[in-house]
Write an enzyme that holds these catalytic residues in place. Structure first.
Site, PDB file in Angstrom:
ATOM      1  N   CYS A 118       0.634  -0.570  -0.045  1.00 37.74           N
ATOM      2  CA  CYS A 118      -0.107   0.036  -0.099  1.00 37.74           C
ATOM      3  C   CYS A 118       0.610   1.092  -0.106  1.00 37.74           C
ATOM      4  O   CYS A 118       1.423   2.151   0.832  1.00 37.74           O
ATOM      5  CB  CYS A 118      -0.822   0.181   1.407  1.00 37.74           C
ATOM      6  SG  CYS A 118      -1.449   1.831   1.113  1.00 37.74           S
TER       7      CYS A 118
ATOM      8  N   CYS B  62      -0.496   4.473   2.250  1.00 34.93           N
ATOM      9  CA  CYS B  62      -0.259   3.793   3.582  1.00 34.93           C
ATOM     10  C   CYS B  62       1.505   4.000   3.617  1.00 34.93           C
ATOM     11  O   CYS B  62       1.536   4.665   4.940  1.00 34.93           O
ATOM     12  CB  CYS B  62      -0.290   2.230   3.857  1.00 34.93           C
ATOM     13  SG  CYS B  62      -1.946   1.881   3.556  1.00 34.93           S
ATOM     14  N   ASP B  63       2.304   4.031   2.974  1.00 32.91           N
ATOM     15  CA  ASP B  63       3.831   3.119   4.175  1.00 32.91           C
ATOM     16  C   ASP B  63       4.859   4.822   2.758  1.00 32.91           C
ATOM     17  O   ASP B  63       5.770   4.637   3.004  1.00 32.91           O
ATOM     18  CB  ASP B  63       4.081   2.082   3.834  1.00 32.91           C
ATOM     19  CG  ASP B  63       3.360   0.922   4.590  1.00 32.91           C
ATOM     20  OD1 ASP B  63       2.872   1.598   5.382  1.00 32.91           O
ATOM     21  OD2 ASP B  63       2.614   0.049   4.073  1.00 32.91           O
TER      22      ASP B  63
END
Ligand code: NDP
Length: 329
Positions: free
Chosen positions: A143, A146-147
């Protein structure tokens, strides 16, 4: 996150919805408007896959696009307006052998339902390398939104050749110094517009006909990190080690249908099978919608569309059952 209730022992519902992506929340909206007071089990990723994406440009009604998490938040609020309620836990057991259906959540709380709508979606696939597991969360991710932030100024790899890979690669260029996109063939399956964005992005380097053999990492002072990837060119046989700090897979998804194995009919890839032009499964009163039953379109709007269908199917099913009961008595 808005209205939620605590599940009481053996709480009974007319409609229980398992999963809270666009399919589940649309099913909640429609069954809510039909006065069926749906209960949504949102699990641990409320809103589903759209909550880990950024800009959604292809959901009708949003001329300038909308952020995925915002879209899901609005959908949830809209469903709550019509009496839907959420429980932010997973269903861990189902018994569809007789009506009412029986469901148990992860806290061992029990529920019964006249109808169940399954909208458990799909999850990211992995290459299956041991090193993926070792460095998961320490440089390995599926992701970018997200990261990606953790890789500011660093070099990262994205694996895949579909729209997700293009989207992730492009997104990561906001943070990373360079993004290497590795694909196993010499052409992408991604849509042309997404490919063009990647190809014209000066921070993206393409490595076609290449497969990742290993993710290389180190473990210093009890801190694991990714330091590179070993890549093989499948045409020339050449093997190269590339130093990178981040590794993102974007190679598709698999349906979240394990809970229903041996209970609901599914195809060889685990996608639930629904009857033509409806959301009916092999069990009367259990309906499936969204990515858990769609291996082809896989869009937020198609998931929402089938969520609407599932709710209408459930409503009509309940009407027929109620009528049958009334003429029996
Ligand atoms: P896809 O199934 O479309 O693509 C998966 C990619 O991963 C393919 O290129 C495939 O290679 C590659 N792949 C699969 N398994 C492996 C493996 N073991 N090793 C290496 N490579 C592998 O999945 P996506 O998640 O990209 O897209 C799913 C759907 O969502 C699509 O319909 C897409 O259009 C849609 N989508 C739309 C977006 C948008 O419009 N904004 C954004 C993201 C997704 P190969 O091609 O060789 O099979």
């Amino acid at each position: 996150m808005g209205t939620s209730i605590n599940g009481a022992a053996s709480e009974h519902c007319k409609v229980i919805i398992i999963g809270s992506g666009p399919a589940g929340l649309t099913a909640a909206l429609y069954s809510g408007r039909a006065n069926l007071n749906p209960l949504i089990f949102e699990g641990h990723q409320p809103g589903g896959q759209l909550t880990i994406t950024t800009e959604v440009e292809n959901y009708p009604g949003f001329e300038h696009g909308i952020q995925g998490p915002e879209l899901m938040d609005v959908m949830r609020k809209q469903a709550y307006r019509f009496g839907a309620k959420s429980i932010f836990r997973n269903i861990t057991e189902v018994d569809f052998s007789s009506r009412p259906f029986k469901l148990t959540d992860e806290e061992n709380k029990k529920y019964t339902a006249d109808t169940v709508i399954v909208s458990t979606g799909a999850s990211a696939k992995w290459l299956g390398l041991e090193s993926e597991k070792i460095y998961m969360g320490y440089g390995v991710s599926s992701c970018a939104t997200c990261d990606g932030f953790f890789f500011r100024g660093m070099k990262v790899v994205v694996v895949g050749g579909g729209d997700t890979a293009m989207e992730e690669a492009n997104y990561l260029t906001r943070h990373a110094s360079e993004v290497i996109l590795i694909h196993r063939r010499d052409e992408f399956r991604a849509s042309k517009i997404m490919q063009d964005r990647v190809k014209s992005n000066p921070k993206v380097t393409l490595m076609m006909n290449c497969v990742v053999e290993e993710i290389l990492g180190k473990d210093e002072d009890n801190k694991k990190s990714v330091v590179g990837v070993r890549v093989k060119n499948v045409v020339t046989g050449e093997v190269k080690t590339i130093p990178v700090s981040g590794f993102f897979t974007a190679i598709g998804h698999e349906p979240n249908s394990k809970l229903f194995k041996g209970i609901l009919d599914m195809d060889e890839n685990g996608y639930l099978i629904t009857k033509k032009s409806t959301c009916e499964t092999n069990i009367e009163g259990v309906f499936a919608c969204g990515d858990v039953q769609d291996n082809y379109y896989k869009q937020a709007i198609t998931a929402a569309g089938t969520g609407c269908m599932a709710a209408i199917d459930a409503e009509r099913y309940l009407e027929v059952k109620e009528y049958e009961e009334s003429i029996k008595n």
